[in-house]
Write an enzyme that holds these catalytic residues in place. Sequence first.
Site, PDB file in Angstrom:
ATOM      1  N   THR A 140      15.774   6.752  -2.344  1.00 22.18           N
ATOM      2  CA  THR A 140      15.803   6.101  -3.671  1.00 22.18           C
ATOM      3  C   THR A 140      14.435   6.224  -4.326  1.00 22.18           C
ATOM      4  OG1 THR A 140      17.370   4.515  -2.696  1.00 22.18           O
ATOM      5  CG2 THR A 140      16.543   4.031  -4.913  1.00 22.18           C
ATOM      6  N   GLY A 187      12.881   4.421   6.854  1.00 23.33           N
ATOM      7  CA  GLY A 187      12.257   5.734   6.729  1.00 23.33           C
ATOM      8  C   GLY A 187      10.972   5.880   7.519  1.00 23.33           C
ATOM      9  N   GLU A 211       3.887   0.928   3.397  1.00 23.54           N
ATOM     10  CA  GLU A 211       4.666   0.327   2.307  1.00 23.54           C
ATOM     11  C   GLU A 211       4.304  -1.140   2.127  1.00 23.54           C
ATOM     12  OE1 GLU A 211       8.568   1.161   3.778  1.00 23.54           O
ATOM     13  OE2 GLU A 211       8.863   2.835   2.389  1.00 23.54           O
TER      14      GLU A 211
HETATM   15  O1  DER Z   1      11.808   3.186   4.874  1.00 25.28           O
HETATM   16  C1  DER Z   1      11.897   2.471   3.885  1.00 25.28           C
HETATM   17  O2  DER Z   1      11.424   1.336   3.791  1.00 25.28           O
HETATM   18  C2  DER Z   1      12.744   2.974   2.757  1.00 25.28           C
HETATM   19  O3  DER Z   1      12.310   2.440   1.536  1.00 25.28           O
HETATM   20  C3  DER Z   1      14.169   2.515   3.048  1.00 25.28           C
HETATM   21  O4  DER Z   1      14.080   1.165   3.271  1.00 25.28           O
HETATM   22  C4  DER Z   1      15.135   2.817   1.936  1.00 25.28           C
HETATM   23  O5  DER Z   1      15.427   4.161   2.042  1.00 25.28           O
HETATM   24  P1  DER Z   1      16.609   4.782   1.167  1.00 25.28           P
HETATM   25  O6  DER Z   1      16.206   4.574  -0.281  1.00 25.28           O
HETATM   26  O7  DER Z   1      16.607   6.241   1.563  1.00 25.28           O
HETATM   27  O8  DER Z   1      17.883   4.062   1.518  1.00 25.28           O
END
Ligand code: DER
Length: 232
Positions: free
Chosen positions: A31, A100, A106
């Site tokens: 996303t 991820g 993050e």
């Molecule tokens: O790894 C992470 O925190 C990503 O943001 C995950 O939480 C969301 O990944 P996606 O957008 O591929 O579902």
Amino acid sequence: SPIDKAKFVAAKRAAQYVESGMKVGLGTGSTASWLVKCLGEMVRDDGLKIQGVPTSSRTAALAREVGIEVISLDEAKWLDICIDGADEFDPNLNLIKGGGGAHLQEKIVATASDQMIVITDASKSVETLGAFPLPLEVIPFGWQTTKTIVEEALVGMDVLGRNVSLRMNGDAPYVTDEGNHILDLHLNRIGNARQLSLVLNQIPGVVENGLFIDICDAVVIGYGDGRAEVRD
Ligand code: DER
């Protein structure tokens, strides 16, 4: 696919929060990748002037590829906004992140931002956190001992499941940008996320967990029909 369209819609809606002159935290995941592409288009086509702080090496590579000026968090010091995905969000906008493998950077970037906007499709919305395995970043030294201590700590916690697994990348342990490993905690349901987050981060060898408590300011939910809903 409808899910991918939903992610794009959420990303496009969140990109509207970004203005020239901003320092922007760029999230990781599918996303967040849509967001980076949307911002790249705005930089190229609309003259948007921003500096991007990536939350992973792969996001840094994508940001450079689409023409966003990339700077380090140390150069930025503080950010105006951070936009990132999530694996789950609850009614209090608390999150599970780390699917991820980038939740350490993050969480640091999200915490160093005036506001954190999460972008998701509807499948990430839950009443109670925990169906998604909770990622825990641990240093390689003695990780198996750390895993045992985590399993013992879970016995006293308000959770339903207690299975802990080492995240693999093929037939080798997954290695994060910092060279650490990830344990995935299969808890099914987390009764007290704030308490669990504090207990886990006290364990020697644990670097950071994927619970984002009181960090997210708003969630933008995208839908396949083009609608975007904002929860704050
Ligand atoms: O790894 C992470 O925190 C990503 O943001 C995950 O939480 C969301 O990944 P996606 O957008 O591929 O579902």
